[in-house]
Design a protein around this motif. Structure first.
Motif, PDB file in Angstrom:
ATOM      1  N   PHE A 152       0.835  -1.205   0.000  1.00 49.97           N
ATOM      2  CA  PHE A 152       0.000   0.000   0.000  1.00 49.97           C
ATOM      3  C   PHE A 152       0.867   1.251   0.000  1.00 49.97           C
ATOM      4  O   PHE A 152       0.464   2.300  -0.472  1.00 49.97           O
ATOM      5  CB  PHE A 152      -0.918   0.026   1.216  1.00 49.97           C
ATOM      6  N   PHE A 158      -8.428  -6.973   7.908  1.00 54.02           N
ATOM      7  CA  PHE A 158      -8.486  -5.692   8.613  1.00 54.02           C
ATOM      8  C   PHE A 158      -9.191  -5.823   9.968  1.00 54.02           C
ATOM      9  O   PHE A 158     -10.036  -6.698  10.155  1.00 54.02           O
ATOM     10  CB  PHE A 158      -9.235  -4.662   7.777  1.00 54.02           C
ATOM     11  N   LEU A 164     -12.092  -0.062   2.659  1.00 56.59           N
ATOM     12  CA  LEU A 164     -12.774  -0.797   1.590  1.00 56.59           C
ATOM     13  C   LEU A 164     -11.951  -0.747   0.318  1.00 56.59           C
ATOM     14  O   LEU A 164     -11.829  -1.740  -0.410  1.00 56.59           O
ATOM     15  CB  LEU A 164     -14.155  -0.191   1.314  1.00 56.59           C
ATOM     16  N   LYS A 195      -8.708  -0.172   0.159  1.00 56.93           N
ATOM     17  CA  LYS A 195      -7.499  -0.975   0.392  1.00 56.93           C
ATOM     18  C   LYS A 195      -7.808  -2.464   0.215  1.00 56.93           C
ATOM     19  O   LYS A 195      -7.054  -3.187  -0.436  1.00 56.93           O
ATOM     20  CB  LYS A 195      -6.971  -0.726   1.813  1.00 56.93           C
ATOM     21  N   ALA A 196      -8.929  -2.888   0.802  1.00 56.47           N
ATOM     22  CA  ALA A 196      -9.285  -4.299   0.727  1.00 56.47           C
ATOM     23  C   ALA A 196      -9.463  -4.723  -0.723  1.00 56.47           C
ATOM     24  O   ALA A 196      -8.944  -5.765  -1.154  1.00 56.47           O
ATOM     25  CB  ALA A 196     -10.560  -4.566   1.523  1.00 56.47           C
ATOM     26  N   ALA A 197     -10.179  -3.907  -1.513  1.00 59.12           N
ATOM     27  CA  ALA A 197     -10.442  -4.260  -2.904  1.00 59.12           C
ATOM     28  C   ALA A 197      -9.142  -4.343  -3.694  1.00 59.12           C
ATOM     29  O   ALA A 197      -8.920  -5.280  -4.465  1.00 59.12           O
ATOM     30  CB  ALA A 197     -11.374  -3.232  -3.525  1.00 59.12           C
ATOM     31  N   ASN A 214      -6.207  -4.894  -2.458  1.00 60.98           N
ATOM     32  CA  ASN A 214      -5.461  -6.040  -1.944  1.00 60.98           C
ATOM     33  C   ASN A 214      -5.969  -7.350  -2.538  1.00 60.98           C
ATOM     34  O   ASN A 214      -5.224  -8.307  -2.709  1.00 60.98           O
ATOM     35  CB  ASN A 214      -5.563  -6.044  -0.420  1.00 60.98           C
TER      36      ASN A 214
END
Ligand SMILES: Nc1ncnc2c1ncn2[C@@H]1O[C@H](COP(=O)(O)OP(=O)(O)OP(=O)(O)O)[C@@H](O)[C@H]1O
Ligand SMILES: [Mg+2]
Lengths: 254, 313
Positions: free
Chosen positions: A53, A79, B207, B209-211, B213
């Protein structure tokens, strides 16, 4: 043992804040590494670097010896606040990753639903689930992508003690069953001792590796193991190490 | 017993609501009920039937003239606390409403025409402004550069009430349908844009970041995550915008039209036709309520997962 994931002399700055300062850590294939440390010491920052990230200010982050330059789907993140897609059902959430990569696999989704024990909720929406169930779905969603490394940022911190206990055991079981490599962040020393092969204690900000402990408690780590003299000794040792850093960070807190 | 209970049982709530409405009607009725008898005395000149003969003082003609007398006439009239044209009785107002609804006179369209015309203007204005504001708002939510560029203009437009657009719209566009559309558009646009920007910005970073990732590409992130995540807030924003539409359309119908509830209200003011004004206002409220019900229905259909909790499933 082969190294899967590695941070080499990594420094991370946010403006004036030095979050990580020359941190080095290598994670071996199939290893369960738990990172503990005072709040604000840069644990999440480290995980964000592993997931790609963010890029480090200095130093290198490597996956199988290759530099992580972009967002890295092979390092799957779980998370703390679940980050589930509210508009998708449980099954659709779990199938999200493979679908995005053009490899939808209903069988794998069904298997994962069974693995985490929520087959009956496949067509429910996240809003209909309890916190514990949401975190199971989030875990399954990440596993569905077959990540090389599982990155968990305090995934059980928001759950009640009993649910947490159950999920810790399940995670332990699943990670062993699927032979996953895992980097797990927590504030709970009990959790660290319960899950880890190796425990990394980070220093107060700027974050460095202060101490690395091998955790050779026998598995499965049942209630008996958790009440043994040996467990308590280790807990005391880690707590003293962490406590110093917590106090340092409190004194230095902005 | 809670000092400040948060909710009431549905039956109680309904009963209290009905009681409130009845209360207003009773008060209205009491104000307009002719309780008093008022005696009015008038003086009238009445011919007695007698004819007198007179000589004109200048011409010397002979004139035959009737004899008049002043007679006092008393008349009793019923009066209420409040009388027409200020306010008529509920019954009379209802009758006027019926007349408005059914009788078509030249130059006076029926109530249905008024309602349809205004609703059409709002829906058209809404479609145009939403189809510009929503994509632009999403883009502004996603790109800080664009947001920085356009924000000052929006800050300038936002405080302007729709009525303040009437003069410019008339100068530039005359008094036709285009002018009405422009006023409704301008009144809705800024609000729709701001709601959309907010909704897009408010999508939780985790959300995204999750997508990412999970391997979503830029396109997939936009269509599969950002849009669905922002949609509930965009929709609830647009519901408010439709309601704002009514203030706009009433402003737009001040001039240059005979049709529309705004026109009905403004024109009835000229003739002090209170009933028509009231009926026009009631129609606006009614349509807003109906539109709200309809949009909530659509919302439930489009976004079923938002309504799971209240069903308790
Ligand atoms: N995007 C950012 N911009 C600026 N500063 C940041 C950013 N991310 C983290 N920091 C700073 O870096 C430091 C480390 O943050 P990080 O979130 O990694 O801590 P942490 O160990 O995960 O803390 P916690 O245990 O409370 O989650 C903090 O001082 C934080 O304020
Ligand atoms: Mg953190």
């Amino acid at each position: 043992m082969t190294t899967v994931l590695e941070a080499r002399d990594v420094t991370m700055r946010f403006g004036d804040v030095v979050a990580l300062d020359g941190l080095s850590l290598a994670v071996a294939q199939g290893e369960f590494v738990v990172v503990v440390g005072a709040s604000g010491c840069g644990k999440s920052t480290l995980l964000n670097l592993f997931a790609g990230f963010e890029a480090p200010t200095r130093g290198e982050v490597l996956l199988h010896g290759a530099r992580i330059a972009d967002i890295e789907p092979r390092c799957g993140m779980v998370f703390q606040n679940y980050a589930l897609f509210e508009w998708l059902t449980v099954a659709q959430n779990i199938g999200f990753g493979p679908r995005m990569r053009g490899r939808a696999d209903p069988q794998r989704v069904a298997d994962l639903l069974r693995l985490i024990g929520i087959e009956d909720f496949a067509d429910h929406y996240p809003a209909q689930l309890s916190g514990g169930m949401k975190q199971r779905v989030a875990l399954a969603r990440t596993l569905a992508n077959e990540p090389e490394v599982l990155l968990c940022d305090e995934p059980f911190a928001a759950l009640d003690a009993m649910t947490r206990q159950v999920l810790q055991q399940e995670l332990s079981r699943i990670v062993q069953h699927e032979k996953r490599t895992c980097v797990f962040i927590t504030h709970s020393i009990d959790e660290a001792l319960l899950l880890a092969d190796r425990i990394v204690v980070m220093s107060a900000r700027p974050g460095r590796v202060k101490q690395v402990l091998d955790n050779d408690l026998p598995r499965p780590r049942t209630a008996d193991v958790q009440l043994s003299e040996y467990f308590l000794d280790r807990k005391r040792a880690i707590w003293e190490s962490v406590q110093e850093e917590v106090l340092t960070s409190l004194v230095r807190a902005p | 017993m809670q000092a400040f209970p948060r909710t009431l049982p549905p039956r109680r709530r309904l009963l209290l609501g009905v009681a409130g409405v009845l209360g207003v009607i009773v008060l209205w009725w009491a104000l307009t009920f002719p309780f008093f008898t008022e005696t009015v005395t008038r003086h009238e000149r009445v011919a007695t039937g007698e004819i007198v003969t007179r000589t004109h003082p200048v011409t010397g003609e002979t004139l035959q003239m009737p004899v008049f007398d002043t007679v006092e006439r008393t008349e009793s009239r019923h009066r209420a606390l409040v009388n027409p044209p200020a306010l008529d009785t509920p019954g009379n107002t209802l009758r006027d409403a019926w007349t408005l609804l059914t009788v078509e006179r030249p130059g006076r369209p029926t109530l249905l025409t008024h309602m349809l015309r205004s609703t059409l203007r709002i829906l058209l204005g809404f479609l145009v402004s939403a189809s510009v504001a929503v994509p632009l708002g999403i883009a502004m939510g996603l790109f800080p550069t664009l947001r920085a560029l356009v924000s000052p203009i929006i800050s300038f437009l936002r405080p302007l009430p729709s009525i303040s657009w009437v003069p410019l719209a008339m100068i530039w566009l005359g008094a036709g349908e285009l002018q009405k559309l422009a006023i409704v558009f301008m009144g809705m646009f800024a609000a729709a844009l701001i709601y959309t920007i907010e909704a897009t910005i408010k999508v939780p970073p985790d959300l995204i970041k999750a997508a990412r990732n999970l391997g979503a590409s830029d396109r997939q992130l936009l269509w599969r995550v950002l849009l669905p995540a922002a949609l509930p807030n965009i929709v609830s924003g647009l519901k408010v915008v439709v309601a704002i539409g009514w203030t706009c359309v009433i402003s737009a119908e001040i001039v240059g039209t005979q049709e529309g509830l705004g026109a009905l209200i403004w024109l009835s003011k000229e003739t002090a036709d209170t009933s028509a004004v009231l009926v026009g206002m009631a129609c606006i409220s009614g349509i807003v309520l109906l539109l709200d019900l309809a949009t909530t229905r659509i919302e439930r259909h489009l976004l079923p997962y938002l309504f799971l909790r209240e069903r308790g499933s």
